[in-house]
Design a protein around this motif. Structure first.
Motif, PDB file in Angstrom:
ATOM      1  N   MET A 115       0.833  -1.204   0.000  1.00  0.00           N
ATOM      2  CA  MET A 115       0.000   0.000   0.000  1.00  0.00           C
ATOM      3  C   MET A 115       0.872   1.261   0.000  1.00  0.00           C
ATOM      4  O   MET A 115       0.604   2.218  -0.725  1.00  0.00           O
ATOM      5  N   PHE A 116       1.940   1.236   0.804  1.00  0.00           N
ATOM      6  CA  PHE A 116       2.845   2.388   0.862  1.00  0.00           C
ATOM      7  C   PHE A 116       3.459   2.645  -0.513  1.00  0.00           C
ATOM      8  O   PHE A 116       3.496   3.774  -1.004  1.00  0.00           O
ATOM      9  N   ILE A 117       3.932   1.566  -1.139  1.00  0.00           N
ATOM     10  CA  ILE A 117       4.578   1.697  -2.456  1.00  0.00           C
ATOM     11  C   ILE A 117       3.595   2.282  -3.471  1.00  0.00           C
ATOM     12  O   ILE A 117       3.912   3.202  -4.225  1.00  0.00           O
ATOM     13  N   ARG A 118       2.371   1.722  -3.462  1.00  0.00           N
ATOM     14  CA  ARG A 118       1.364   2.210  -4.434  1.00  0.00           C
ATOM     15  C   ARG A 118       1.098   3.697  -4.234  1.00  0.00           C
ATOM     16  O   ARG A 118       1.064   4.467  -5.200  1.00  0.00           O
ATOM     17  N   ASN A 119       0.944   4.113  -2.975  1.00  0.00           N
ATOM     18  CA  ASN A 119       0.659   5.529  -2.717  1.00  0.00           C
ATOM     19  C   ASN A 119       1.833   6.411  -3.118  1.00  0.00           C
ATOM     20  O   ASN A 119       1.665   7.447  -3.762  1.00  0.00           O
ATOM     21  N   PHE A 120       3.028   5.982  -2.737  1.00  0.00           N
ATOM     22  CA  PHE A 120       4.233   6.773  -2.995  1.00  0.00           C
ATOM     23  C   PHE A 120       4.416   6.992  -4.503  1.00  0.00           C
ATOM     24  O   PHE A 120       4.616   8.110  -4.961  1.00  0.00           O
ATOM     25  N   LEU A 121       4.317   5.898  -5.266  1.00  0.00           N
ATOM     26  CA  LEU A 121       4.580   6.024  -6.709  1.00  0.00           C
ATOM     27  C   LEU A 121       3.444   6.750  -7.420  1.00  0.00           C
ATOM     28  O   LEU A 121       3.673   7.519  -8.355  1.00  0.00           O
ATOM     29  N   THR A 122       2.219   6.503  -6.977  1.00  0.00           N
ATOM     30  CA  THR A 122       1.088   7.182  -7.624  1.00  0.00           C
ATOM     31  C   THR A 122       1.225   8.704  -7.443  1.00  0.00           C
ATOM     32  O   THR A 122       0.980   9.466  -8.371  1.00  0.00           O
ATOM     33  N   LYS A 123       1.669   9.109  -6.242  1.00  0.00           N
ATOM     34  CA  LYS A 123       1.871  10.552  -6.003  1.00  0.00           C
ATOM     35  C   LYS A 123       2.944  11.119  -6.920  1.00  0.00           C
ATOM     36  O   LYS A 123       2.977  12.303  -7.203  1.00  0.00           O
ATOM     37  N   LYS A 124       3.865  10.258  -7.357  1.00  0.00           N
ATOM     38  CA  LYS A 124       4.927  10.730  -8.254  1.00  0.00           C
ATOM     39  C   LYS A 124       4.567  10.482  -9.724  1.00  0.00           C
ATOM     40  O   LYS A 124       5.446  10.334 -10.578  1.00  0.00           O
ATOM     41  N   SER A 125       3.289  10.397 -10.010  1.00  0.00           N
ATOM     42  CA  SER A 125       2.770  10.292 -11.389  1.00  0.00           C
ATOM     43  C   SER A 125       3.063   8.963 -12.090  1.00  0.00           C
ATOM     44  O   SER A 125       3.089   8.899 -13.318  1.00  0.00           O
ATOM     45  N   PHE A 126       3.320   7.911 -11.303  1.00  0.00           N
ATOM     46  CA  PHE A 126       3.434   6.577 -11.917  1.00  0.00           C
ATOM     47  C   PHE A 126       2.038   6.006 -12.106  1.00  0.00           C
ATOM     48  O   PHE A 126       1.132   6.316 -11.327  1.00  0.00           O
ATOM     49  N   ILE A 127       1.873   5.156 -13.115  1.00  0.00           N
ATOM     50  CA  ILE A 127       0.626   4.421 -13.195  1.00  0.00           C
ATOM     51  C   ILE A 127       0.890   2.920 -13.181  1.00  0.00           C
ATOM     52  O   ILE A 127       1.922   2.446 -13.668  1.00  0.00           O
ATOM     53  N   GLU A 128      -0.055   2.210 -12.558  1.00  0.00           N
ATOM     54  CA  GLU A 128       0.100   0.765 -12.387  1.00  0.00           C
ATOM     55  C   GLU A 128      -0.555   0.080 -13.583  1.00  0.00           C
ATOM     56  O   GLU A 128      -1.725   0.337 -13.873  1.00  0.00           O
ATOM     57  N   VAL A 129       0.205  -0.725 -14.281  1.00  0.00           N
ATOM     58  CA  VAL A 129      -0.324  -1.418 -15.464  1.00  0.00           C
ATOM     59  C   VAL A 129      -0.079  -2.913 -15.292  1.00  0.00           C
ATOM     60  O   VAL A 129       1.023  -3.321 -14.932  1.00  0.00           O
ATOM     61  N   GLU A 130      -1.122  -3.713 -15.551  1.00  0.00           N
ATOM     62  CA  GLU A 130      -0.959  -5.171 -15.487  1.00  0.00           C
ATOM     63  C   GLU A 130      -0.525  -5.708 -16.845  1.00  0.00           C
ATOM     64  O   GLU A 130      -1.034  -5.270 -17.872  1.00  0.00           O
ATOM     65  N   THR A 131       0.380  -6.650 -16.824  1.00  0.00           N
ATOM     66  CA  THR A 131       0.857  -7.271 -18.068  1.00  0.00           C
ATOM     67  C   THR A 131       0.519  -8.766 -18.009  1.00  0.00           C
ATOM     68  O   THR A 131       0.262  -9.298 -16.928  1.00  0.00           O
ATOM     69  N   PRO A 132       0.518  -9.453 -19.165  1.00  0.00           N
ATOM     70  CA  PRO A 132       0.008 -10.833 -19.187  1.00  0.00           C
ATOM     71  C   PRO A 132       0.833 -11.840 -18.377  1.00  0.00           C
ATOM     72  O   PRO A 132       2.049 -11.702 -18.261  1.00  0.00           O
ATOM     73  N   ILE A 133       0.108 -12.817 -17.867  1.00  0.00           N
ATOM     74  CA  ILE A 133       0.750 -13.963 -17.210  1.00  0.00           C
ATOM     75  C   ILE A 133       0.965 -15.080 -18.236  1.00  0.00           C
ATOM     76  O   ILE A 133       1.964 -15.778 -18.224  1.00  0.00           O
ATOM     77  N   LEU A 134      -0.013 -15.245 -19.123  1.00  0.00           N
ATOM     78  CA  LEU A 134       0.187 -16.193 -20.225  1.00  0.00           C
ATOM     79  C   LEU A 134       0.897 -15.443 -21.324  1.00  0.00           C
ATOM     80  O   LEU A 134       0.329 -14.570 -21.973  1.00  0.00           O
ATOM     81  N   THR A 135       2.163 -15.739 -21.524  1.00  0.00           N
ATOM     82  CA  THR A 135       2.920 -14.926 -22.466  1.00  0.00           C
ATOM     83  C   THR A 135       3.964 -15.779 -23.155  1.00  0.00           C
ATOM     84  O   THR A 135       3.911 -17.011 -23.120  1.00  0.00           O
TER      85      THR A 135
END
Ligand code: ASP
Length: 466
Positions: free
Chosen positions: A141-161
C-alpha cells in the motif's frame, strides 16, 4: 461483517460488546473460567463461568459481555488490551476445533517446514506470521501511494505470455487452441514494460508476479515471487537510484520505525571495487551484524556488461557463445564503452544497478538499449542465431516508431521484506509458498492431469520416476 476488532475493545469501557474470534487459551478454575479470545489484531481476556466448560482452544466463538477496566495490580502491559477484560454475559460456540496438528503459540521456526506448509492455514494463525502478512500488505500500500503521487501508473501485463529470456528456465503452459504450442509464464514483465515506454506511459509500475523454474534457496522461493517492477522514460541511473532510495527510506521511517538505516546516502560501489574489497557483488555493510535493527543499503554499479557464458545460461539455443549478459540482454552499455562492443566486449561496462541490503541482492535494474543496432550487436555476441533473433522482432520493430530512452529497476518484495525483518527465508513472507521440493502449500500439487485434459491439449506423457 463484525464491527469490533480485539485491539479496539479498550475503547468500549463499561459498554456491552459482541466479540467474534478464536479461543487462544482457557484457564479453568471450576466456578470461574478465563478465556483469551484472539483475532487478527491481538488477544483479550474474558471472564466467564461454567457455561464455558465445553469450550476448547481454537473453537470459533461469539462472546457477549461488558468491557471492564482491570484493577491496577491486574493490568497486563504485555498485550494491547491489558488494561481491560470482558465480563461474559453469553457465549455461542460457532465452530468446534479438533486438536491442532501443529502448535501455533510459538514462533514456529522449530516446526518441520513440510508440516507448516501442509497446515499453512493454521501456521498463519501464529502472531509472527499474521504480523508478516500485515506488514507485507502495508508495504504494498505504501509503495502504491508513494509512486502514484509521483505520477506513476500501475499497469498489469500478461501472465500467459511468451518467454522473456532472463537467464532462468521457463514454466511452459500448453495451448489448447494451438496444439503443440506453449505459452511461457513471465520471468518478469521486462519486454512488456519496455513496450509500455514505447507506448508513451513514461512512468510505469506493477506489483508483478514472476515465474522462474530455478532450484530453491533460502533467499529465493521456488517457482514464483513478487517484484515491484518499475520503468521510466527519459531517466538516468541517478534518477532511478534516487527514486528507489527515497521510496525505501520513507517506507522504513513510516512502517519500520525501530529499524535504522546505517548510512545515507546509500553507498555506491563499483563492481570491480566491491569484488576486490569484499569478494562478492552483494557485500553486507552492516557495522554490527548482531544488531537486528541495522539496515545497510548499498548500490553495486558499473558491472561488466557480459560474463562468460556457462552451461546453465538459458539465453541461447546453441550453448556455443562466449558471452552471457550480466543482467539481461536489454541492458545498455556504458556510453563511453560502445566501441568496445566490436573490439573487446568483456571490457564493456553495463549501465546496471543492483540494490543490496544486509548482504542480499534485493533488486536489480538498468538503463536499456533503445537503439536497434546495439541491440542486434548484443544478440550476436550472446550467440543468438538469426532465427532466434526473430523472436525479438517485435522489440526492434517497436523501437523503430519513436522510442524514448528508458530504464528501470525491480526490487523483490519477498526478499526485501526478508532482509528487512531479519527472517531466515523468503517463505516466511509468502502466504502459501511452495516447498523446497516444489510441492505447493496445502494442496497436493503438482498433480497428474486426466486423460481427457491431456487429449484436449494434444499431449501424451511418458511414465517417469520423480
Ligand atoms: N526484469 C529485471 C529482473 O527481473 C529487472 C529490471 O531490469 O528492471 O531482474
Amino acid at each position: 461483517m463484525k464491527d469490533l476488532f480485539v485491539k479496539d475493545t479498550p475503547l468500549h469501557i463499561d459498554n456491552e460488546i459482541e466479540l467474534l474470534g478464536w479461543v487462544e487459551t482457557k484457564r479453568d478454575h471450576k466456578k470461574i473460567i478465563f478465556l483469551d479470545i484472539r483475532d487478527r489484531t491481538g488477544i483479550v481476556q474474558v471472564v466467564g463461568d461454567t457455561r464455558l466448560a465445553d469450550v476448547s482452544t481454537e473453537d470459533v466463538v461469539k462472546i457477549t459481555g461488558k468491557v471492564k477496566k482491570r484493577p491496577e495490580r491486574l493490568i497486563n502491559p504485555k498485550i494491547v488490551t491489558g488494561e481491560i477484560e470482558i465480563e461474559m454475559t453469553n457465549i455461542e460456540i460457532i465452530s468446534k476445533a479438533a486438536p491442532l496438528p501443529i502448535p501455533i503459540d510459538t514462533d514456529g521456526y522449530e516446526i518441520d517446514e513440510e508440516a507448516r506448509f501442509k497446515y499453512r492455514y493454521l501456521d498463519l494463525r501464529r502472531a509472527r506470521m499474521t504480523r508478516n502478512l500485515v506488514l507485507r500488505s502495508q508495504t504494498l500500500m505504501f509503495i502504491r501511494n508513494f509512486l502514484t503521487k509521483k505520477s506513476f501508473i500501475e499497469v498489469e501485463t500478461p501472465i500467459l505470455t511468451k518467454t522473456t529470456p532472463e537467464g532462468a528456465r521457463d514454466f511452459l503452459v500448453p495451448s489448447r487452441l494451438k496444439k503443440g504450442q506453449f505459452y511461457a509464464l513471465p520471468q518478469s514483465p521486462q519486454q512488456y514494460k519496455q513496450l509500455l515506454m514505447v507506448a508513451g506511459i513514461e512512468r510505469y509500475f506493477q506489483i508483478a508476479r514472476c515465474f522462474r523454474d530455478e532450484d530453491p534457496r533460502k533467499d529465493r522461493a521456488y517457482g514464483e515471487f513478487t517484484q515491484l517492477d518499475i520503468e521510466m522514460s527519459f531517466v538516468t541511473q541517478e534518477d532511478i537510484m534516487s527514486l528507489t532510495e527515497d521510496l525505501f527510506t520513507s517506507m522504513v521511517k513510516e512502517l519500520f520505525p525501530d529499524k535504522k538505516i546505517s548510512q545515507t546516502p546509500w553507498p555506491r560501489l563499483s563492481h570491480s571495487e566491491v569484488m576486490k574489497k569484499y569478494g562478492t557483488d552483494k557485500p553486507d555493510l552492516r557495522k554490527d551484524t548482531n544488531d537486528p535493527s541495522e539496515l545497510a543499503f548499498s548500490w553495486t554499479i558499473d558491472f561488466p556488461l557480459f560474463t562468460e557464458q556457462s552451461d546453465e545460461d538459458f539465453y541461447h539455443g546453441s550453448g556455443k557463445a562466449k558471452f552471457a549478459p550480466s543482467h539481461h540482454m536489454f541492458t545498455a552499455p556504458h556510453p563511453d564503452d560502445v566501441t568496445l562492443l566490436e573490439t573487446d566486449p568483456m571490457k564493456v561496462r553495463g549501465q546496471q544497478h543492483d540494490l543490496i541490503l544486509n548482504g542480499f541482492e534485493v533488486g536489480g535494474g538498468s538503463i536499456r538499449i533503445h537503439d536497434s543496432k546495439i541491440q542486434t550487436k548484443v544478440f550476436d555476441l550472446i550467440g543468438f542465431s538469426k532465427d532466434q533473433q526473430k523472436q525479438f522482432a517485435h522489440m526492434l520493430e517497436a523501437f523503430s516508431y519513436g522510442v524514448p530512452p528508458h530504464g528501470g529497476i525491480a526490487p523483490g518484495i519477498d526478499r526485501l521484506l526478508m532482509a528487512l525483518l531479519g527472517e531466515p527465508s523468503v517463505r516466511e513472507l509468502i502466504a502459501f509458498p511452495a516447498s523446497s521440493g516444489g510441492k505447493i502449500a496445502v494442496m497436493d500439487g503438482p498433480s497428474k492431469a486426466t486423460d481427457e485434459q491431456l487429449a484436449e491439449l494434444g499431449i501424451r506423457t511418458i511414465e517417469v520416476d520423480n
